[in-house]
Design a protein around this motif. Structure first.
Motif, PDB file in Angstrom:
ATOM      1  N   GLY A 232       0.818  -1.195   0.000  1.00  0.00           N
ATOM      2  CA  GLY A 232       0.000   0.000   0.000  1.00  0.00           C
ATOM      3  C   GLY A 232       0.857   1.253   0.000  1.00  0.00           C
ATOM      4  N   SER A 233       0.655   2.077   1.015  1.00  0.00           N
ATOM      5  CA  SER A 233       1.390   3.342   1.091  1.00  0.00           C
ATOM      6  C   SER A 233       2.882   3.131   1.320  1.00  0.00           C
ATOM      7  CB  SER A 233       0.820   4.209   2.214  1.00  0.00           C
ATOM      8  OG  SER A 233       0.954   3.556   3.470  1.00  0.00           O
ATOM      9  N   LEU A 234       3.276   1.928   1.756  1.00  0.00           N
ATOM     10  CA  LEU A 234       4.696   1.634   1.986  1.00  0.00           C
ATOM     11  C   LEU A 234       5.395   1.150   0.718  1.00  0.00           C
ATOM     12  CD1 LEU A 234       4.557  -0.101   5.492  1.00  0.00           C
ATOM     13  CD2 LEU A 234       5.182   2.265   4.956  1.00  0.00           C
ATOM     14  N   GLY A 235       4.668   1.030  -0.374  1.00  0.00           N
ATOM     15  CA  GLY A 235       5.290   0.651  -1.635  1.00  0.00           C
ATOM     16  C   GLY A 235       5.303  -0.846  -1.872  1.00  0.00           C
ATOM     17  N   ASP A 236       6.257  -1.297  -2.660  1.00  0.00           N
ATOM     18  CA  ASP A 236       6.390  -2.707  -3.036  1.00  0.00           C
ATOM     19  C   ASP A 236       7.634  -3.300  -2.399  1.00  0.00           C
ATOM     20  OD1 ASP A 236       4.130  -2.680  -4.736  1.00  0.00           O
ATOM     21  OD2 ASP A 236       5.344  -1.720  -6.303  1.00  0.00           O
ATOM     22  N   ILE A 237       7.522  -4.554  -2.030  1.00  0.00           N
ATOM     23  CA  ILE A 237       8.655  -5.257  -1.445  1.00  0.00           C
ATOM     24  C   ILE A 237       8.746  -6.642  -2.072  1.00  0.00           C
ATOM     25  CG2 ILE A 237       7.384  -6.291   0.498  1.00  0.00           C
ATOM     26  CD1 ILE A 237       9.870  -5.642   2.224  1.00  0.00           C
ATOM     27  N   GLY A 238       9.952  -7.104  -2.286  1.00  0.00           N
ATOM     28  CA  GLY A 238      10.168  -8.427  -2.852  1.00  0.00           C
ATOM     29  C   GLY A 238      11.200  -9.190  -2.039  1.00  0.00           C
ATOM     30  N   ILE A 239      11.034 -10.487  -1.984  1.00  0.00           N
ATOM     31  CA  ILE A 239      11.986 -11.320  -1.264  1.00  0.00           C
ATOM     32  C   ILE A 239      12.417 -12.470  -2.159  1.00  0.00           C
ATOM     33  CG2 ILE A 239      11.104 -10.777   1.037  1.00  0.00           C
ATOM     34  CD1 ILE A 239       9.656 -13.504   0.988  1.00  0.00           C
ATOM     35  N   ALA A 240      13.656 -12.911  -1.956  1.00  0.00           N
ATOM     36  CA  ALA A 240      14.180 -14.075  -2.668  1.00  0.00           C
ATOM     37  C   ALA A 240      15.110 -14.802  -1.727  1.00  0.00           C
ATOM     38  CB  ALA A 240      14.920 -13.665  -3.931  1.00  0.00           C
ATOM     39  N   ILE A 241      14.958 -16.097  -1.647  1.00  0.00           N
ATOM     40  CA  ILE A 241      15.838 -16.889  -0.800  1.00  0.00           C
ATOM     41  C   ILE A 241      16.096 -18.229  -1.467  1.00  0.00           C
ATOM     42  CG2 ILE A 241      13.913 -17.837   0.560  1.00  0.00           C
ATOM     43  CD1 ILE A 241      15.862 -17.778   2.987  1.00  0.00           C
ATOM     44  N   GLY A 242      17.337 -18.661  -1.399  1.00  0.00           N
ATOM     45  CA  GLY A 242      17.704 -19.959  -1.949  1.00  0.00           C
ATOM     46  C   GLY A 242      18.608 -20.690  -0.970  1.00  0.00           C
ATOM     47  N   VAL A 243      18.407 -21.987  -0.838  1.00  0.00           N
ATOM     48  CA  VAL A 243      19.217 -22.808   0.064  1.00  0.00           C
ATOM     49  C   VAL A 243      19.666 -24.052  -0.678  1.00  0.00           C
ATOM     50  CG1 VAL A 243      18.059 -21.982   2.143  1.00  0.00           C
ATOM     51  CG2 VAL A 243      17.192 -24.020   0.978  1.00  0.00           C
ATOM     52  N   GLN A 244      20.818 -24.564  -0.242  1.00  0.00           N
ATOM     53  CA  GLN A 244      21.305 -25.809  -0.822  1.00  0.00           C
ATOM     54  C   GLN A 244      22.084 -26.611   0.208  1.00  0.00           C
ATOM     55  OE1 GLN A 244      24.635 -26.581  -3.926  1.00  0.00           O
ATOM     56  NE2 GLN A 244      22.747 -26.709  -5.094  1.00  0.00           N
ATOM     57  N   ARG A 245      21.864 -27.907   0.200  1.00  0.00           N
ATOM     58  CA  ARG A 245      22.685 -28.863   0.939  1.00  0.00           C
ATOM     59  C   ARG A 245      23.378 -29.739  -0.102  1.00  0.00           C
ATOM     60  NH1 ARG A 245      22.792 -31.946   5.647  1.00  0.00           N
ATOM     61  NH2 ARG A 245      22.854 -29.913   6.677  1.00  0.00           N
ATOM     62  N   ASN A 246      24.694 -29.832   0.019  1.00  0.00           N
ATOM     63  CA  ASN A 246      25.494 -30.598  -0.940  1.00  0.00           C
ATOM     64  C   ASN A 246      26.327 -31.603  -0.157  1.00  0.00           C
ATOM     65  OD1 ASN A 246      26.353 -30.955  -3.695  1.00  0.00           O
ATOM     66  ND2 ASN A 246      28.330 -30.151  -3.086  1.00  0.00           N
TER      67      ASN A 246
END
Length: 962
Positions: A232-246
């Motif tokens: 809303g009035s606070l604008g737009d927000i985006g998140i991205a997260i990636g995890v890996q176990r090797n």
């Protein structure tokens, strides 16, 4: 004699490549002339491609390898510098398991192989130390002590793009003579869509299957989530997260000679270590051959686990503000249970010596103590990096931005080692068949790179009881920490007319490198204890078929012991802990502070009827280095006859060495849109590459002469070795590039670049007299270390890129495509061997000629190339990747070591995927399909020192996208 130079093979390869290139260009030219141009959109202000006269496949959603190549071609075309790119519109689509393997498919980029994977990257055939790497525009730390980044650190699935700047521009962080590698993580709002995906792969290693009691299977799992929200009035927000176990092991079999080579006199038959030839004697024509100080066969059982997390948050509270936060974390824990068989004195009492015209030892007989050594190594490495940036469009023309970042790598390596040595008596105190500590052996390299050592048949190398003497236990604990804090502020103001934008900015960074070593050594000479532990800790040789792929091996197993069992048996504990005093002369404490500023203008206009765009500017850099080191303490003991001897004590003297330098780095890039499909580029710039932090260590190690009675202190000192050279300056170069690129359609590029680099000097060993106070006496001793030389050197080279989807073939063959890249570099740079190369007296300038030839730039390969052949039809994607790298010199981390060369490598990797439906796909990868070994030489090319076998690796799995 053997032919160690693969020149004939390369000549054939070059001719085949040349013929193929010619045919390919003709094949592309014909359909390109007939088909409608569908090139990527040009940069703002550039010529607009002609509108298509008939429908194209632009409405078809392109995925997989074809999408990656198309996106990369479009991004490259629109850049204002000479750039190569690997990117994809979808995360997880970069064509490799690791960042290193992805990068080596980019033109001019090639990797160094460790444990069967791509690690450090060299650009344009030049060493990794001449390249800079940034993560989201920031420097990244590492755990090796150099400035190269281990690209196995993060999986390719969690990186959205890779950009390599071949030419420089003023707003790029300094440090890349060869180029700058920029890794980019996803900005979720810019990505613009929701993505949830998970991938699981099983891994099969045939070499791991040879280890007794170990499984051949491992796995890796990756998951990522990207989303955007309106606040809303606070604008737009985006998140991205990636995890890996090797959890994938890296089996390895290897043979290695020691890291010190003697120049031995063949005319003197010695009853001990060979009589050595000096630089002066060799330069005067004395005959000599090169012999290693030892040789080791090593079997390794490994456990490896890696975790990685990458996260980012993007917030746009309003259209003028863009705030980004990102973090990267990785942790690796692995252990190696090593078992070595060491011929400890390969230069001892050598007879029947045969050597070639390059002084390489071909065959000989000798005698040596034989050691069986157990080494249990554990290593943990943790990386934490990230930062925050903000862009504010203050007005329609003015943009302000700032960035603060932090990067730290911590690496701890703990080795517990037990050595048992041969003796005239076995562990049961029974006289052996040979009745000598030293076992006769033959040394033979005439069969190729794989050194064949044959022991006297009376000695049963698999008999545990024959290793009974000189038990030595060592606990070697090494801790490395590399920390970088940096901040920058930038401003950009836009104009109308020829000058489009002016950018100015400043940056500060502080890097601190620590290397702390703690060594505890315990000797044991109680035969009763030896017998008890020997019998209690015996193990069967841990693997089947050891070095069966190496030609002519006579040693395929030996007596091995459980190392931790030996520690318990001798000391009552598996780990005796650190010593009371962790100070050591090989510790390093280096702090580097950098202040830099730049001004850069971007322009766009017409030169006659030709659109032109680019940038020009200058970057100024001030660097200050402080290096702290220790000198070891020695006591002078006076013998009863009045002679003296030296005994090490725990007293250390701290020394502080400083270095400072200022550099200005001008640059200009010009890009000409010659036609709708052709771009010409010109660049000129000055670049710098700093020495590795570990090369700046300030410690001094004093090696004592053998013996106990000397007339004075100076006679008792053999040599003083510098652990580093804090006075080293950066490598500087003036550079020029000219490129021509043809984009006949969105799947095709034909590009060539000519480049030239002029260096201000190389590295050379120097002898510097230093004064040491020992027992109240001032002793002047020459210290050998590296310094920048006054010699001038240059590199010129050629890069070629050809990429095309064969859309002009009838279906279904129109799904075929290929990319070929090749780099040729010619350099006359010189790196001299620290022991046997030229050495300079810095006071007089007198050069004492060396007796072996100098190496070139560290990491320099004259020829590098890669080829990709792919086929994509609906949900099926197949790809074969070939990479080639000609021989190169590889410096040891920390410098001041003898020359080491890596022989040419030919690697083939395979990839395949099949989309079951729009949400699920099957995946397959095969690495090092033909089990190409890595072979290294010292201190001259062709003098085999080490070879590694890793075996192929196979991955199969499934990916699900929602």
């Amino acid at each position: 004699m053997r032919d160690v130079t693969p020149q004939s093979r390369f000549t054939v390869r070059s001719r085949l490549l040349g013929g193929g290139v010619a045919l390919w260009c003709l094949a592309m030219a014909a359909p390109a002339a007939a088909q409608v141009t569908s090139a990527p959109p040009p940069a703002d202000g550039a010529a607009t491609p002609a509108e298509p006269a008939e429908p194209t496949d632009s409405d078809i959603i392109v995925t997989g390898i074809r999408n990656t190549i198309e996106t990369s071609i479009a991004t490259k075309r629109n850049e204002n510098a000479i750039v190569d790119v690997l990117t994809s519109s979808d995360i997880g689509d970069l064509p490799a398991l690791s960042i290193g393997e992805a990068i080596q498919t980019i033109t001019g980029a090639t990797s160094h192989q460790e444990k069967g994977g791509a690690t450090e990257i060299s650009l344009r055939g030049l060493g990794s130390f001449l390249s800079a790497t940034t993560f989201n525009g920031r420097e990244a730390s590492n755990g090796s002590g150099d400035r190269a980044v281990n690209f196995n650190q993060f999986p390719s699935e969690l990186v959205s793009g890779i950009k390599i700047y071949k030419s420089q521009q003023a707003n790029i962080i300094e440090g890349g003579v060869a180029g700058t590698i920029e890794l980019e993580t996803l900005r979720p709002l810019d990505y613009g869509k929701r993505s949830l995906q998970a991938e699981v792969k099983g891994n099969y290693n045939p070499y791991q299957d040879k280890i007794r009691g170990q499984g051949a299977w491992g796995w890796r799992g990756t998951a990522s989530y990207v989303d955007q929200f309106n606040l809303g009035s606070l604008g737009d927000i985006g998140i991205a997260i990636g995890v890996q176990r090797n959890q994938v092991n890296n089996p390895e079999e290897t043979y290695a000679a020691g890291s010190t080579y003697y120049a031995c006199n063949p005319l003197v038959v010695s009853t001990g270590t060979c009589a050595q030839v000096t630089r002066q004697q060799g330069a005067a024509g004395a005959a000599f051959y090169l012999a290693p100080n030892s040789a080791t066969f090593r079997q390794i059982t490994e456990q490896d686990k890696r975790d990685a997390i990458i996260g980012s948050l993007q917030w746009k509270p309003d259209p003028t503000v863009d705030i980004n936060l990102d973090v990267q974390y990785s942790k690796r824990n692995y252990s190696e249970d090593r078992h070595d068989l060491t011929i400890a004195e390969t230069a001892y009492s050598l007879r029947n010596v045969v050597y070639d015209d390059q002084h390489r030892l071909v065959s000989a007989t000798g005698s040596s103590s034989i050691d069986t050594v157990g080494n249990y190594l554990t290593r943990s490495e943790e990386y934490l990096g990230g930062g925050g940036s903000m862009n504010w469009k203050a007005t329609d023309r003015l943009t302000l931005s700032t960035d603060v970042s932090y990067s730290q790598t911590k690496r701890r390596t703990l080795q517990r080692t037990v050595r048992l040595r041969t003796d005239p008596f076995d562990v049961n105190n029974v006289r052996t068949a040979i009745n000598n500590q030293r076992i006769p052996f033959t040394y033979d390299t005439s069969g190729g790179f794989a050194t064949n050592i044959t022991l006297d048949p009376r000695f049963n190398v698999n008999d545990w009881s024959l290793f009974s003497d000189d038990a030595r236990l060592r606990r070697d604990d090494e801790y490395k920490q590399d920390t970088i804090f940096a901040s920058r502020i930038d401003a950009a103001y836009e104009f109308e007319g020829l000058l489009k934008k002016i950018e100015v900015g400043g940056r500060y960074s502080r890097r601190r490198y620590l290397n702390i070593n703690d060594l505890v050594e315990i000797t044991q000479d109680d035969r009763t204890v030896d017998q008890r532990v020997n019998n209690a800790c015996r193990t069967a040789f841990p693997q089947a078929g050891y070095l069966k792929d190496a030609p002519g091996q006579s040693i395929t197993s030996w007596a091995t012991f459980d190392t931790l069992c030996q520690f318990r048996g001798y000391l009552g504990t598996e780990d005796p802990g650190i010593g009371a005093d962790t100070r050591a002369v090989d510790n390093a404490d280096v702090t580097e502070k950098v202040w830099s500023g730049y001004a850069m203008g971007s322009y766009e206009g017409q030169l006659g009827s030709t659109p032109v765009r680019g940038n020009f500017g200058v970057r100024v850099v001030q660097t200050d280095v402080v290096s702290l080191g220790l000198r070891s303490g020695l006591n002078v003991i006076t013998n009863s006859d009045g002679s003296v001897r030296l005994v090490e004590n725990d007293n250390f003297e701290t020394q502080t060495l400083t270095n400072s330098y200022f550099r200005a780095l001008p640059s200009i890039n010009a890009n000409f849109d010659v036609s709708d499909t052709v771009v010409a580029r010109v660049a000129a710039y000055r670049a710098m590459s700093r020495p590795a932090p570990s090369d700046l260590a300030a410690g001094r190690t004093i090696a004592l002469e053998d013996g106990t009675a000397f007339t004075n202190v100076a006679d008792a000192i053999g040599q003083v070795v510098a652990d580093g050279s804090p006075s080293l300056k950066p490598i500087m170069s003036w550079n020029g590039d000219v490129a021509l690129e043809w984009y006949p359609n969105k799947d095709t590029i034909v590009a060539g670049t000519l480049y030239y680099k002029s260096f201000g000097g190389g590295f050379t060993p120097v002898l510097i007299d230093e004064t040491f106070t020992i027992g109240g006496q001032d002793v002047v001793v020459p210290v050998t270390q590296r310094q920048n030389s006054a010699e001038k050197s240059r590199v010129y080279g050629l890069e070629l890129t050809l990429s095309n989807r064969f859309s002009w073939l009838p279906a279904p063959f129109d799904g075929l495509g290929a990319k070929v890249s090749y780099n040729y570099a010619d350099s006359n740079f010189k790196n001299y061997d620290i022991r046997l190369g030229d050495v300079v007296d810095p006071t007089t300038g007198v050069v004492t000629p060396g007796i072996i030839p100098a190496a070139n730039l560290s990491g320099y390969s004259k020829h590098t190339g890669s080829g990709q052949l792919y086929y994509q039809l609906k949900g099926l994607s197949l790809e074969a990747i070939y990479t080639y790298r000609s021989r190169y010199y590889q410096d040891f981390v920390g410098g001041n070591s003898q020359l080491r060369y890596v022989r040419p490598s030919n690697l083939i990797n395979l990839r395949a995927s099949y989309d079951i439906n729009r949400n699920a796909s099957l995946r397959f990868e095969a690495l090092n399909v033909f089990n190409n070994p890595k072979v290294t030489d010292m201190p001259v090319y062709g003098n085999s020192r080490q070879y590694h076998y890793y075996g192929p690796k196979y991955f199969v799995g499934i990916r699900v996208r929602l």
